[in-house]
Design a protein around this motif. Structure first.
Motif, mmCIF file in Angstrom:
data_model
loop_
_atom_site.group_PDB
_atom_site.id
_atom_site.type_symbol
_atom_site.label_atom_id
_atom_site.label_comp_id
_atom_site.label_asym_id
_atom_site.label_seq_id
_atom_site.Cartn_x
_atom_site.Cartn_y
_atom_site.Cartn_z
ATOM 1 N N ILE A 5 39.744 47.983 28.861
ATOM 2 C CA ILE A 5 38.408 48.816 29.301
ATOM 3 C C ILE A 5 38.157 49.141 30.220
ATOM 4 O O ILE A 5 37.194 47.931 31.594
ATOM 5 C CB ILE A 5 37.127 48.108 27.864
ATOM 6 C CG1 ILE A 5 37.742 48.170 26.810
ATOM 7 C CG2 ILE A 5 36.170 48.174 27.769
ATOM 8 C CD1 ILE A 5 37.146 47.281 25.306
ATOM 9 N N VAL A 6 37.106 49.552 30.611
ATOM 10 C CA VAL A 6 36.974 50.221 32.091
ATOM 11 C C VAL A 6 34.971 50.943 31.394
ATOM 12 O O VAL A 6 35.300 51.701 30.982
ATOM 13 C CB VAL A 6 37.034 51.248 32.808
ATOM 14 C CG1 VAL A 6 36.752 51.415 33.716
ATOM 15 C CG2 VAL A 6 38.305 50.369 33.636
ATOM 16 N N SER A 7 34.210 50.219 31.945
ATOM 17 C CA SER A 7 32.448 50.924 31.821
ATOM 18 C C SER A 7 31.764 50.193 32.641
ATOM 19 O O SER A 7 31.352 49.218 33.092
ATOM 20 C CB SER A 7 32.288 50.471 30.157
ATOM 21 O OG SER A 7 31.026 50.223 30.386
ATOM 22 N N GLN A 8 30.605 51.047 33.078
ATOM 23 C CA GLN A 8 29.544 50.756 34.281
ATOM 24 C C GLN A 8 29.128 49.423 33.582
ATOM 25 O O GLN A 8 28.742 49.000 34.396
ATOM 26 C CB GLN A 8 29.607 51.565 34.397
ATOM 27 C CG GLN A 8 28.374 51.328 36.024
ATOM 28 C CD GLN A 8 27.667 52.633 36.647
ATOM 29 O OE1 GLN A 8 28.444 53.391 37.116
ATOM 30 N NE2 GLN A 8 27.189 52.107 37.295
ATOM 31 N N GLY A 28 43.054 40.121 17.740
ATOM 32 C CA GLY A 28 43.864 39.410 18.288
ATOM 33 C C GLY A 28 44.581 40.404 19.237
ATOM 34 O O GLY A 28 45.613 39.598 19.469
ATOM 35 N N HIS A 29 43.967 41.115 19.874
ATOM 36 C CA HIS A 29 43.972 41.987 21.216
ATOM 37 C C HIS A 29 43.984 41.273 22.435
ATOM 38 O O HIS A 29 42.991 40.661 22.430
ATOM 39 C CB HIS A 29 43.230 43.833 21.067
ATOM 40 C CG HIS A 29 44.272 44.059 20.049
ATOM 41 N ND1 HIS A 29 45.456 44.584 19.671
ATOM 42 C CD2 HIS A 29 43.013 44.969 18.385
ATOM 43 C CE1 HIS A 29 45.317 45.350 18.462
ATOM 44 N NE2 HIS A 29 44.585 45.074 17.788
ATOM 45 N N LYS A 30 44.683 41.492 23.408
ATOM 46 C CA LYS A 30 43.937 40.831 24.687
ATOM 47 C C LYS A 30 43.331 42.063 25.090
ATOM 48 O O LYS A 30 43.611 42.926 25.424
ATOM 49 C CB LYS A 30 45.114 40.327 25.211
ATOM 50 C CG LYS A 30 45.070 39.546 26.744
ATOM 51 C CD LYS A 30 46.323 39.096 27.584
ATOM 52 C CE LYS A 30 45.347 38.536 28.412
ATOM 53 N NZ LYS A 30 46.985 37.773 29.106
ATOM 54 N N VAL A 31 41.701 41.491 25.239
ATOM 55 C CA VAL A 31 40.952 42.354 25.559
ATOM 56 C C VAL A 31 40.507 42.161 27.170
ATOM 57 O O VAL A 31 39.461 40.590 27.524
ATOM 58 C CB VAL A 31 39.858 42.945 24.625
ATOM 59 C CG1 VAL A 31 38.459 43.858 25.792
ATOM 60 C CG2 VAL A 31 40.530 42.927 23.228
ATOM 61 N N THR A 32 40.676 43.255 28.415
ATOM 62 C CA THR A 32 39.907 42.849 29.315
ATOM 63 C C THR A 32 38.698 43.619 29.724
ATOM 64 O O THR A 32 39.291 44.984 29.876
ATOM 65 C CB THR A 32 41.207 42.821 30.741
ATOM 66 O OG1 THR A 32 42.295 41.724 30.686
ATOM 67 C CG2 THR A 32 40.535 42.010 32.259
ATOM 68 N N VAL A 33 37.381 43.461 30.156
ATOM 69 C CA VAL A 33 36.407 44.693 30.562
ATOM 70 C C VAL A 33 36.474 43.753 32.318
ATOM 71 O O VAL A 33 35.730 43.342 32.724
ATOM 72 C CB VAL A 33 35.365 44.158 29.710
ATOM 73 C CG1 VAL A 33 34.553 45.544 30.141
ATOM 74 C CG2 VAL A 33 35.565 44.433 28.009
ATOM 75 N N LEU A 34 36.210 45.919 33.001
ATOM 76 C CA LEU A 34 36.191 45.889 34.281
ATOM 77 C C LEU A 34 35.563 46.583 33.617
ATOM 78 O O LEU A 34 34.938 47.401 33.830
ATOM 79 C CB LEU A 34 37.119 47.160 35.135
ATOM 80 C CG LEU A 34 36.747 47.317 37.021
ATOM 81 C CD1 LEU A 34 36.607 45.959 37.153
ATOM 82 C CD2 LEU A 34 38.133 48.204 36.961
ATOM 83 N N THR A 35 33.945 45.801 34.246
ATOM 84 C CA THR A 35 32.738 46.476 34.522
ATOM 85 C C THR A 35 32.247 46.119 35.862
ATOM 86 O O THR A 35 32.263 45.642 37.371
ATOM 87 C CB THR A 35 31.822 46.460 33.797
ATOM 88 O OG1 THR A 35 30.973 46.868 33.715
ATOM 89 C CG2 THR A 35 31.670 44.463 33.475
ATOM 90 N N GLY A 36 31.028 46.666 36.068
ATOM 91 C CA GLY A 36 29.567 46.573 37.645
ATOM 92 C C GLY A 36 28.332 44.949 37.438
ATOM 93 O O GLY A 36 29.239 44.348 35.861
ATOM 94 N N LEU A 37 27.685 44.847 37.675
ATOM 95 C CA LEU A 37 27.216 43.270 37.611
ATOM 96 C C LEU A 37 25.629 44.788 36.255
ATOM 97 O O LEU A 37 25.232 45.475 36.682
ATOM 98 C CB LEU A 37 26.393 43.148 38.905
ATOM 99 C CG LEU A 37 27.024 43.066 40.046
ATOM 100 C CD1 LEU A 37 26.290 42.873 41.187
ATOM 101 C CD2 LEU A 37 28.365 41.559 39.376
ATOM 102 N N PRO A 38 25.286 44.017 36.146
ATOM 103 C CA PRO A 38 24.092 44.563 34.821
ATOM 104 C C PRO A 38 23.157 44.336 35.816
ATOM 105 O O PRO A 38 22.367 43.873 36.274
ATOM 106 C CB PRO A 38 23.979 42.828 33.563
ATOM 107 C CG PRO A 38 24.495 41.771 34.398
ATOM 108 C CD PRO A 38 25.853 42.442 35.344
#
Length: 403
Positions: A5-8, A28-38
């Motif tokens: 998942i890509v989300s700013q 059951g999915h493997k989930v990775t999130v690429l994001t910024g700093l909150p």
């Protein structure tokens, strides 16, 4: 599935992508999130995320990878720097991701350039990119200082079309978006799907109770920005200041909050309370307090296309919804028969509708029941997540056979 998942914007910021990712991990999915700093909505990087802190985290089974980011601040200049920073730094961070993903899900709010890191991974790994459009670009910039016909608009039009063209499939949050993509951006439904995948509400909102305290409490919950037009609520409160049984509650933050609070002070209002921003898991107390919910937005081509996420939360909570809003949201309120809706910016009509609702408790109960029924018919969480999984799998299979 192995999903990137890509989300700013992401946890601990309060966006619905948090719940979507957590639920996918539960399934059951493997989930990775690429994001910024909150840093949303205050514009400053949150404590605990400065000086390279928490750049890699595991939260509720989701692996979070954060790129560097400059806070969005409060000015147009700092907004621009924030937007460009994530697009560029996120793209560089994407080049360091060596895990083999099956599909990319880009949660696209503003700006559209936040999709660029997702495009980088798509190109490197030759995997499908499903883009979830919550803000239409470039038309979204017309809510700010740019207008159609300007050089800036033309530039962002080309940038937006090029970005959307990189997606394998586009999901839209409002049915009205399809017309914009077809006619304004020349992006066809046949090629990109433009599937209507509306937002749902977090489970916390389904257990609200009916408040009985002798006061008719109306609640606005959400961002207090230029498009939200919370000012019209303050004006309605001024119209109703002699009705001591009606009280306004404003929960949220944003660049216009100070102006709204000052308006209330200048008008000498004691029937309105501002609470600031709160996390989703803290919102139940305010939803319990409310007898009715308020939704307001400026009259704008962009806004009229959209269905704000708070609508689903309001509907699941099962109470009357009172709006000063046009377009898609007005249509939903009317179709569901769940409240009252006057034109955007019409404080007098908003005040009249609040007064009308406050005088008919049975009517209020019935409209709240209608809201919840409509929610379960159109925005059921489990059905929508099932549909999202199906879309992901379809795109994975299509990529495998080279279509």
């Amino acid at each position: 599935m192995n999903i990137l998942i890509v989300s700013q914007h992401y946890y601990p910021e309060q966006f619905r992508i948090n719940d979507i990712s957590f639920e996918l991990a539960k399934r059951g999915h493997k989930v990775t999130v690429l994001t910024g700093l909150p840093n949303y909505p205050e514009g400053k990087i949150y404590d605990g995320y400065q000086n390279k802190q928490n750049r890699n985290q595991i939260v509720n089974g989701v692996h979070i990878i954060r790129t560097s980011l400059i806070g969005r601040g409060k000015s147009l200049l700092t907004f621009g720097i924030n937007y460009a920073w994530f697009a560029i730094a996120g793209k560089q961070k994407a080049k360091t991701l060596h895990e083999d993903f099956d599909v990319i899900f880009s949660y696209q709010t503003s700006p559209v350039s936040m999709v660029w890191p997702a495009i980088e991974v798509k190109n490197r790994q030759n995997i499908p990119l499903v883009l979830y459009c919550l803000d239409q670009w470039p038309i979204s910039i017309t809510t700010g200082p740019f207008s159609k016909g300007t050089l800036a608009y033309s530039f962002f039009w080309r940038l937006s079309v090029d970005t959307y063209n990189k997606a394998d499939r586009i999901l839209i949050t409002s049915k009205s978006f399809e017309n914009y993509f077809n006619k304004e951006l020349k992006l066809s439904t046949e090629k990109y799907g433009l599937d209507y995948w509306p937002q749902y509400a977090e489970d916390i909102y389904q257990n609200t109770v009916q408040n009985i305290n002798g006061t008719y409490d109306v609640l606005y919950a959400g961002n207090i920005g230029p498009a939200a037009d919370v000012e019209v609520i303050v004006k309605a409160a001024e119209y109703l200041k002699e009705h001591k049984n009606i009280h306004f509650h404003i929960v949220g933050d944003g660049v216009n909050r100070q102006n709204c609070e000052q308006m209330a002070i200048n008008a000498g209002l004691d029937n309105i309370t501002f609470y600031g921003s709160h996390k989703v898991d803290e919102m139940k107390q305010y939803y319990d307090l409310a007898d009715a919910f308020l939704i307001t937005m400026k009259d704008n081509e962009v806004v009229n296309y959209t269905l704000p996420a708070k609508m689903q939360s309001y509907m699941l909570a099962g109470k009357t919804i009172i709006g000063a809003i046009n377009g898609e949201t007005k249509r939903v309120i009317q179709d569901a028969d769940c409240g009252y809706c006057g034109p955007s910016g019409d404080a007098h009509r908003l005040a009249e509708n609040i007064l009308k609702a406050s005088e008919d408790e049975q009517d209020t109960y019935g409209r709240g029941k209608n809201a919840r029924m409509y929610y379960h018919s159109h925005f059921d969480k489990e059905k929508l997540l099932d549909e999202l999984e199906k879309i992901f799998q379809e795109e994975i299979d299509r990529k495998k056979i080279g279509k």
